[in-house]
Design an enzyme around this catalytic site. Structure first.
Site: not given
Ligand code: HEM
Ligand SMILES: *[C@@H]1O[C@H](CO)[C@@H](O)[C@H](O)[C@H]1NC(C)=O
Ligand SMILES: *[C@@H]1O[C@H](CO)[C@@H](O)[C@H](O)[C@H]1NC(C)=O
Ligand SMILES: *[C@@H]1O[C@H](CO)[C@@H](O)[C@H](O)[C@H]1NC(C)=O
Length: 360
Positions: A62, A73-74, A200, A220, A225
């Site tokens: 995470e 986002h920065d 993503h 995954t 990948d």
């Protein structure tokens, strides 16, 4: 001359300068590590500190995923046309009270809370700026994911001067036209935008549907990948949590979240072939992602020193990728007709149900 003298003094402080076969000067730091520039030496210890204290000992979990997301986002709070934020400057950490209030930064509060005390510790020890800290963390976190490219790390960002303005971070409810326009305003082509979306493949959603935190975007989520590029094309049949939420469209797999923006980009004539080209082409994905990240993580910055040697070398992913069990090319919503669709095997067994990412 002044530079030569400074270089000598710095080199002495860091033990030895050696010359390798390529005639590139390398510095051996007091901790025994080698790097192209003596100013990079303290960063090796910073990387160890991040691995131990932020990434639970080099995990692709995470915190690694969200370290990559926050670097986007920065940095994206920037415009090549001027009038927006300072780019890759760490403003999202320092001016968190402002930037965390933006709707598009939903879910970023957790990683800011995790990173802030670690940033303060390293800032006290070595005067690292918020921008250098945040973009180093993004590169190191990503390196923990097998298959990822070793991202570049450039060093020397000054402290941020102001918060980025709102409406610079794309939302999953945005149209493809708006998303590509925002990327173009920050200096990225459609190909670079698709390359950045490789991220993503190590991603999950906490706030799209708050009843199912940690719901991954592909099967995954711990591997960098090209699986996400395949799975976003599979026919959608279900919502993984509490029905349909804003920014979410039908997903093919129980326990998997599909963003509306990813799906629309995979189907749009401006981006469909760029999307499809990533499928099972690990080298293309790694190279294009690395190049686009190098641009992203230096937006608005200048006069940086290349400290990429401090970034750990990721484990490799050899592939090939596969259809999740029960799926085949019959389930693919092909939107790029100019190129043959890659031929892939299917994992044996019943259709999977994905587990949420722990700690979300
Ligand atoms: C069209 C542009 C993009 C949109 C609309 C978008 C949207 C989203 C959304 C809605 C989430 C889930 C948030 C949540 O519910 O917790 C997410 C997660 C994530 N995004 Fe993006 N994103 C975009 C581009 C990017 C880019 C360019 C990067 C990095 C280079 C990135 C990296 C990530 C990562 C790593 C996560 C997972 C974070 C975690 O698992 O904790 N995204 N994104
Ligand atoms: C936000 O930034 C301030 C300093 O600007 C800091 O004191 C605070 O701890 C930060 N918030 C979080 C959640 O880390
Ligand atoms: C810390 O860095 C800032 C700029 O990033 C600089 O202005 C300041 O002088 C530095 N402080 C020390 C103690 O080196
Ligand atoms: C599920 O979604 C509905 C409608 O979107 C909402 O009214 C309800 O509060 C949600 N349930 C939970 C447990 O969040």
């Amino acid at each position: 001359m002044a530079f030569a003298r400074l270089a000598t003094i710095v080199a002495l402080a860091f033990t030895t300068v050696t010359v390798n076969a390529g005639l590139v000067k390398r510095v051996t730091c007091s901790n025994g590590k080698t790097t192209a520039n003596a100013v990079c030496c303290p960063l090796f210890d910073a990387v160890d500190f991040l691995q131990a204290n932020l990434f639970d000992g080099s995990e692709c979990g995470e915190e690694a995923h969200s370290a990559l997301r926050i670097s986007f986002h920065d940095a994206i709070g920037f415009s090549i046309n001027g009038g927006k934020g300072g780019g890759a400057d760490g403003s999202i950490l320092v001016f968190n009270q402002t930037e965390l209030g933006f709707h598009a930064n939903g879910g970023i509060d957790d990683i800011v809370a995790d990173q802030f005390p670690i940033f303060q510790t390293l800032n006290q020890q070595m005067n690292i700026s918020a921008g250098d800290f945040l973009h180093l963390a993004g590169a190191v976190g990503t390196s923990n994911c097998p298959g990822a490219p070793r991202l570049q790390f450039m060093f020397g960002r000054p402290p941020p001067v102001a918060a980025a303005p709102d409406f610079t971070v794309p939302e999953p409810t945005d149209s493809v036209t708006d998303i590509l326009a925002r990327f173009a305003d920050a200096g990225f082509s459609p190909a670079e935008a698709v390359a950045l979306l490789s991220s993503h493949t190590i991603a999950a959603a906490d706030v799209i549907d708050p009843t199912i935190p940690g719901t991954p975007f592909d099967s995954t989520v711990g591997t960098f990948d090209s699986q996400v590029f395949l799975e976003v094309l599979l026919k959608g049949t279900l919502f993984p949590g509490n029905g349909s939420q804003a920014g979410e469209v039908l997903s093919p797999i129980a326990g998997e979240m599909r963003l509306q923006s990813d799906f629309l980009i995979s189907q749009d004539s401006r981006t469909a072939c760029l999307w499809q080209s990533m499928i099972n082409d690990q080298n293309r994905m790694m190279t294009q992602f690395k190049d686009a990240m190098a641009k992203l993580q230096t937006l608005g910055q200048s006069n940086l020193v290349d400290c990429s040697d401090v970034v750990p070398v990721p484990a490799t992913f050899t592939g090939p990728i596969t259809y999740p069990a029960s799926f085949s090319q019959d389930d693919v919503q092909i939107a790029c007709t100019e190129q043959a669709f890659p031929s892939l095997a299917t994992v044996a067994g019943p259709a999977p149900t994905l587990a949420p990412v722990p700690g979300s």
